[in-house]
Design a protein around this motif. Structure first.
Motif, short mmCIF file in Angstrom:
data_model
loop_
_atom_site.label_atom_id
_atom_site.label_comp_id
_atom_site.label_asym_id
_atom_site.label_seq_id
_atom_site.Cartn_x
_atom_site.Cartn_y
_atom_site.Cartn_z
N ALA A 305 0.84 -1.21 0.00
CA ALA A 305 0.00 0.00 0.00
C ALA A 305 0.87 1.26 0.00
CB ALA A 305 -0.90 0.00 1.23
N ASN A 306 0.29 2.36 -0.41
CA ASN A 306 1.02 3.62 -0.48
C ASN A 306 1.42 4.08 0.93
OD1 ASN A 306 1.08 6.62 -0.23
ND2 ASN A 306 0.87 6.51 -2.45
N GLU A 307 2.71 4.33 1.11
CA GLU A 307 3.23 4.62 2.46
C GLU A 307 2.64 5.89 3.05
OE1 GLU A 307 7.73 2.81 2.01
OE2 GLU A 307 7.43 4.97 1.77
N GLN A 308 2.62 6.94 2.22
CA GLN A 308 2.16 8.22 2.77
C GLN A 308 0.69 8.14 3.16
OE1 GLN A 308 3.79 11.57 0.91
NE2 GLN A 308 2.71 13.04 2.21
N VAL A 309 -0.10 7.49 2.31
CA VAL A 309 -1.53 7.35 2.61
C VAL A 309 -1.70 6.60 3.93
CG1 VAL A 309 -3.70 6.28 1.85
CG2 VAL A 309 -2.21 7.38 0.17
N GLN A 310 -0.94 5.53 4.11
CA GLN A 310 -1.07 4.73 5.33
C GLN A 310 -0.65 5.51 6.57
OE1 GLN A 310 -2.65 1.93 5.60
NE2 GLN A 310 -3.01 2.17 3.42
N LEU A 311 0.40 6.31 6.43
CA LEU A 311 0.84 7.08 7.60
C LEU A 311 -0.16 8.19 7.92
CD1 LEU A 311 4.63 7.06 6.82
CD2 LEU A 311 3.59 6.33 8.97
N GLU A 312 -0.71 8.79 6.88
CA GLU A 312 -1.73 9.83 7.13
C GLU A 312 -2.95 9.19 7.78
OE1 GLU A 312 -2.58 12.39 3.83
OE2 GLU A 312 -0.47 12.92 3.57
N ALA A 313 -3.32 8.00 7.32
CA ALA A 313 -4.47 7.31 7.91
C ALA A 313 -4.21 7.00 9.38
CB ALA A 313 -4.77 6.02 7.13
#
Ligand SMILES: Nc1ncnc2c1ncn2[C@@H]1O[C@H](COP(=O)(O)OP(=O)(O)OP(=O)(O)O)[C@@H](O)[C@H]1O
Length: 323
Positions: A305-313
Motif C-alpha cells: 500500500a502507499n506509504e504516505q496514505v497509510q501514515l496519514e491514515a
C-alpha cells in the motif's frame, strides 16, 4: 579534515575495523563464548547464524576461520552468496570444487553461505544433500535473516545461533573506538544520535560515522540526523502528540516534512514510531491504540500500500480516537 584525512585512502571503515577475532566482537557475549569453545575443543559443527543485517554474522564466520587456520584462513574459507544470480547449480559447483580440492594439512575447510534463506525449499534440499556428501571434510556456516525460512533437515544438522540487534552499549563502544582510531571528534549528542539511528545495526553505525566525518567538522547530532535521514525522536513524538491532541493538520504537516525535507521512507517512520512508542509521554491506552495503528500500517505497507496514505491514515485515526 580530520587526522585521518592525511591518509584518507577512501578505505571503507566497516572493512578496516571489522573485528578479526571473536574476542573483538562487540556484544553477543554468550554466542562468542560458545563459538570459542568449539574452537578450543577443535570440534566445529555446521553452524546456522540467523539475525538482522550488520550485527556480526559474517564477521563471526571469518573470525572462526582466522582462529582455526591462522594465516592460511583465506585458502580454507569460501564465502558464497546463496542468492547468486547464476543460480543454485553454480553455488553447488563451487562448493563441490572447493570441498574436493587440496587442504594443506587441515581436517576440514569452511564454507560460509550468506543469505541461505533466499534459497527455495527445493534448492535447500539439494544443499542439504551437498552438505552430507562433504560433511567429512567440510563445515558449513549458513547465514540468514530468518531461521524459520530454513528447512528443518538443515536446521537439525546445524548448531543454531540467533544474533539479535546489537545493544546500544555495544554500538556506542564501537563508535567511540572507531572515532578514536580515526582521530575523529564526536560530540556526546553525536554518539547518542549514531546509536539511535543505527537501531542495533553496527554496519549502519560505522557507515554513518564515516559519512558524517567526511565534512571534517565535529560529528554532532545535527550531522548524524542529516546524513542518516533519521528524524529526531522529539520530532516523531511531536507528530504523534499533535495527532492525539486532535490536530490532524499539524501532525500531517510534520509527516510531510519528515518525508520531503528529512527524506525518510515510510517504512523507516513506522520503524521509528514502533521503537519509540513506550518512550513517548502517552497514557497506556494511547500507547496501545498507537501500537495497533502502527501494526495495521506496517502490514499494509508491506503488502504494497502507499506509504504516505497509510501514515496519514494512522495519524487521522489517532486524531479521531481522541475526539
Ligand atoms: N558485533 C560487532 N562488533 C563489532 N563490529 C561489528 C559487529 N557486527 C558488525 N560489525 C561491523 O559491521 C560490519 C558488517 O558486519 P557483518 O558483515 O558481520 O554483518 P552481518 O551480520 O553478516 O550482516 P548481513 O546479514 O547483512 O551480511 C563489519 O564489517 C563490522 O565492521
Amino acid at each position: 579534515m580530520s587526522e585521518a584525512g592525511s591518509s584518507p585512502g577512501r578505505e571503507v571503515w566497516i572493512e578496516k575495523y571489522r573485528p578479526q577475532t571473536l574476542g573483538d566482537i562487540k556484544g553477543h557475549e554468550d554466542i562468542v563464548e560458545r563459538l570459542q569453545s568449539y574452537i578450543d575443543q577443535q570440534d566445529l559443527p555446521h553452524l546456522l547464524f540467523s539475525g538482522p543485517a550488520g550485527v556480526g554474522k559474517t564477521t563471526s564466520a571469518t573470525a572462526i576461520a582466522r582462529a582455526v587456520y591462522g594465516d592460511d584462513w583465506r585458502g580454507n574459507f569460501l564465502e558464497l552468496n546463496a542468492s547468486d544470480q547464476r543460480g543454485i547449480d553454480v553455488v553447488r559447483d563451487r562448493i563441490k570444487n572447493f570441498a574436493r580440492s587440496a587442504f594443506g594439512g587441515y581436517d576440514y575447510r569452511i564454507i560460509f553461505l550468506d543469505e541461505a534463506d533466499s534459497l527455495t525449499s527445493d534448492a535447500q534440499s539439494a544443499l542439504r544433500r551437498t552438505m552430507e556428501q562433504f560433511s567429512d571434510n567440510t563445515r558449513f556456516i549458513l547465514s540468514c535473516n530468518y531461521s524459520s525460512k530454513i528447512i528443518d533437515p538443515i536446521q537439525s544438522r546445524c548448531a543454531v545461533f540467533r544474533f539479535g540487534p546489537l545493544s546500544d552499549e555495544a554500538i556506542e563502544a564501537q563508535v567511540r573506538e572507531t572515532a578514536a582510531q580515526e582521530g575523529i571528534e564526536v560530540s556526546e549528542d553525536g554518539v547518542e544520535a549514531l546509536v539511535y539511528a543505527a537501531s542495533g545495526d553496527m554496519r549502519r553505525a560505522i557507515n554513518s560515522l564515516q559519512a558524517a566525518a567526511t565534512t571534517g567538522e565535529v560529528v554532532d547530532e545535527e550531522a548524524v540526523y542529516r546524513i542518516t535521514s533519521t528524524a529526531r525522536p522529539e520530532e516523531i513524538e511531536a507528530m504523534v502528540s499533535t495527532a492525539i491532541d486532535g490536530d490532524f493538520l499539524a501532525a500531517r504537516s510534520t509527516l510531510d516534512t519528515l518525508i520531503t525535507d528529512v527524506g525518510m521512507a515510510g517504512g523507516d517512520i513506522i520503524d521509528q514510531l514502533h521503537r519509540s512508542v513506550w518512550d513517548f509521554d502517552l497514557t497506556q491506552r494511547e500507547a496501545i491504540t498507537l501500537m495497533e495503528r502502527i501494526g495495521e500500517a506496517d502490514y499494509r505497507i508491506t503488502e504494497g500500500a502507499n506509504e504516505q496514505v497509510q501514515l496519514e491514515a494512522l495519524l487521522a485515526a489517532l486524531a479521531l480516537d481522541d475526539a
